[in-house]
Design an enzyme around this catalytic site. Structure first.
Site, mmCIF file in Angstrom:
data_model
loop_
_atom_site.group_PDB
_atom_site.id
_atom_site.type_symbol
_atom_site.label_atom_id
_atom_site.label_comp_id
_atom_site.label_asym_id
_atom_site.label_seq_id
_atom_site.Cartn_x
_atom_site.Cartn_y
_atom_site.Cartn_z
ATOM 1 N N HIS A 1 9.267 6.884 7.960
ATOM 2 C CA HIS A 1 9.815 7.006 6.606
ATOM 3 C C HIS A 1 11.286 7.377 6.720
ATOM 4 O O HIS A 1 11.694 8.071 7.649
ATOM 5 C CB HIS A 1 9.042 8.052 5.806
ATOM 6 N N CYS B 1 4.844 9.015 0.206
ATOM 7 C CA CYS B 1 3.478 9.554 0.227
ATOM 8 C C CYS B 1 3.352 10.538 -0.921
ATOM 9 O O CYS B 1 4.106 11.496 -1.001
ATOM 10 C CB CYS B 1 3.196 10.237 1.558
ATOM 11 N N ASN C 1 9.348 3.941 3.147
ATOM 12 C CA ASN C 1 9.249 3.550 4.550
ATOM 13 C C ASN C 1 10.571 2.923 4.981
ATOM 14 O O ASN C 1 11.400 2.574 4.151
ATOM 15 C CB ASN C 1 8.158 2.480 4.709
ATOM 16 N N HIS D 1 5.391 4.141 12.688
ATOM 17 C CA HIS D 1 5.478 4.094 11.224
ATOM 18 C C HIS D 1 6.439 5.191 10.780
ATOM 19 O O HIS D 1 6.123 6.369 10.891
ATOM 20 C CB HIS D 1 4.064 4.323 10.678
ATOM 21 N N ARG E 1 0.837 -1.209 0.000
ATOM 22 C CA ARG E 1 0.000 0.000 0.000
ATOM 23 C C ARG E 1 0.875 1.263 0.000
ATOM 24 O O ARG E 1 1.007 1.938 -1.015
ATOM 25 C CB ARG E 1 -0.948 -0.025 1.222
ATOM 26 N N ASP E 2 1.478 1.580 1.113
ATOM 27 C CA ASP E 2 2.266 2.825 1.214
ATOM 28 C C ASP E 2 3.383 2.820 0.171
ATOM 29 O O ASP E 2 3.687 3.846 -0.452
ATOM 30 C CB ASP E 2 2.871 2.934 2.625
HETATM 31 ZN ZN ZN Z 1 3.630 6.283 5.326
#
Ligand code: ZN
Length: 294
Positions: A205, A236, A245, A203, A10-11
């Site tokens: 990055h 993002c 990430n 979470h 996803r990310d």
């Molecule tokens: Zn993220």
């Protein structure tokens, strides 16, 4: 023992220019499960016109294998996202917003207060629909437009999300602005406000190269759940200069070296990262896959 939520599908893929086929997404997720990953953020229920990379969310979920103990999460940013998610087999709704007004207005066209109110209702409805609900608080460590985000603003949204029924929270450093001291202070502030039993994840990055340093600070502060992305895919699309990430296999290599159990197969993860890099046709950020496992 730590718990990993793999967010690459996803990310990660959301920020790649190349549109990854449904077939390849399913294959990637199967490989990650085969390597021992048990929690994955696999889709986003976001407007396909805004994020075409995630347009096949329903198809991906339809085709994923049901494996005992494996949990599939889907990102939900609005009521319309909830409506779509409810019709799928997704296990967990990852309900997310950012905690800076400037970022949230750009991203969701709402102030933090407006989003908190709307998404608290979304969370309550998700719980009623028998979905697990995880709350994700973005820009929790700083905003590229506004600078510092006051801890009390993050705590206030967190409280509303918990009251609405989230079983866990994740603090997200959306654009890689956190530093290890700040991570320690933030975790302490959350423990003080909500107690030791709060299921809190982190979470990060790697935008400014501090991803693993922040992960380690979180671990020493008592956190045992971390998001990461295979091969360091990701970023993002709404954040200026965001990069991937924290890289899954690099993070697991660190924890392995420290003697912390991850219940994953590092060789298989490195193989998966290399396979993904070949498919993406560009060098990805993961370092272990270049250096080799020592
Ligand atoms: Zn993220």
């Amino acid at each position: 023992m730590i718990e990993i939520c793999e967010v690459g599908p996803r990310d990660g893929l959301q920020n790649e220019c190349k549109i990854v086929t449904t077939d390849t997404k399913v294959k990637l997720i199967e490989k990650l499960i085969d390597a021992g990953i048990r929690s994955l953020e696999v889709v986003s229920f976001v407007n396909p016109k805004v994020v075409p990379q995630m347009a096949d969310a329903e198809d991906v979920l339809d085709r994923l294998p049901r494996v005992e103990g494996v949990r599939y999460g889907g990102l939900v940013l609005s009521r319309s996202g909830l409506d779509r998610a409810e019709k799928t087999e997704v296990d967990f709704l990852h309900v997310a917003m950012t905690t800076s007004d400037a970022f949230n207005l750009k991203n969701a066209k709402r102030t933090v207060e407006q989003s908190t109110e709307e998404l608290s209702k979304v969370i309550a409805e998700g719980v009623q629909a028998n979905k697990g609900v995880s709350g994700i608080l973005g820009t929790a460590f700083g905003c590229p437009y506004e600078g510092d985000v006051p801890v009390k603003t993050v705590l206030k949204t967190a409280e509303s999300f918990l009251n609405a029924g989230c079983s866990e929270l994740t603090l997200a450093d959306t654009t890689g602005m956190a530093n290890p001291v700040q991570v320690t202070e933030m975790v302490e502030a959350f423990r003080k406000a909500f107690g030791e039993d709060l299921n809190l994840g982190l979470h990060f990055h790697n935008t400014r190269g501090l991803g693993l340093a922040n992960t380690l600070a979180g671990y020493h502060a008592g956190i045992r759940r971390f998001d990461s992305s295979i091969a360091g895919l990701g970023g993002c699309p709404f954040a200026p200069k965001a990069v991937g990430n924290v890289c899954t296999e690099d993070m697991i290599n660190m924890f392995n070296g420290m003697g912390v159990e991850t219940n994953t197969n590092l060789e298989k993860l490195v193989e998966t990262a290399k396979w993904m890099e070949q498919y993406m046709e560009r060098p990805l950020d993961g370092m272990l896959m270049k250096a080799g496992i020592a």
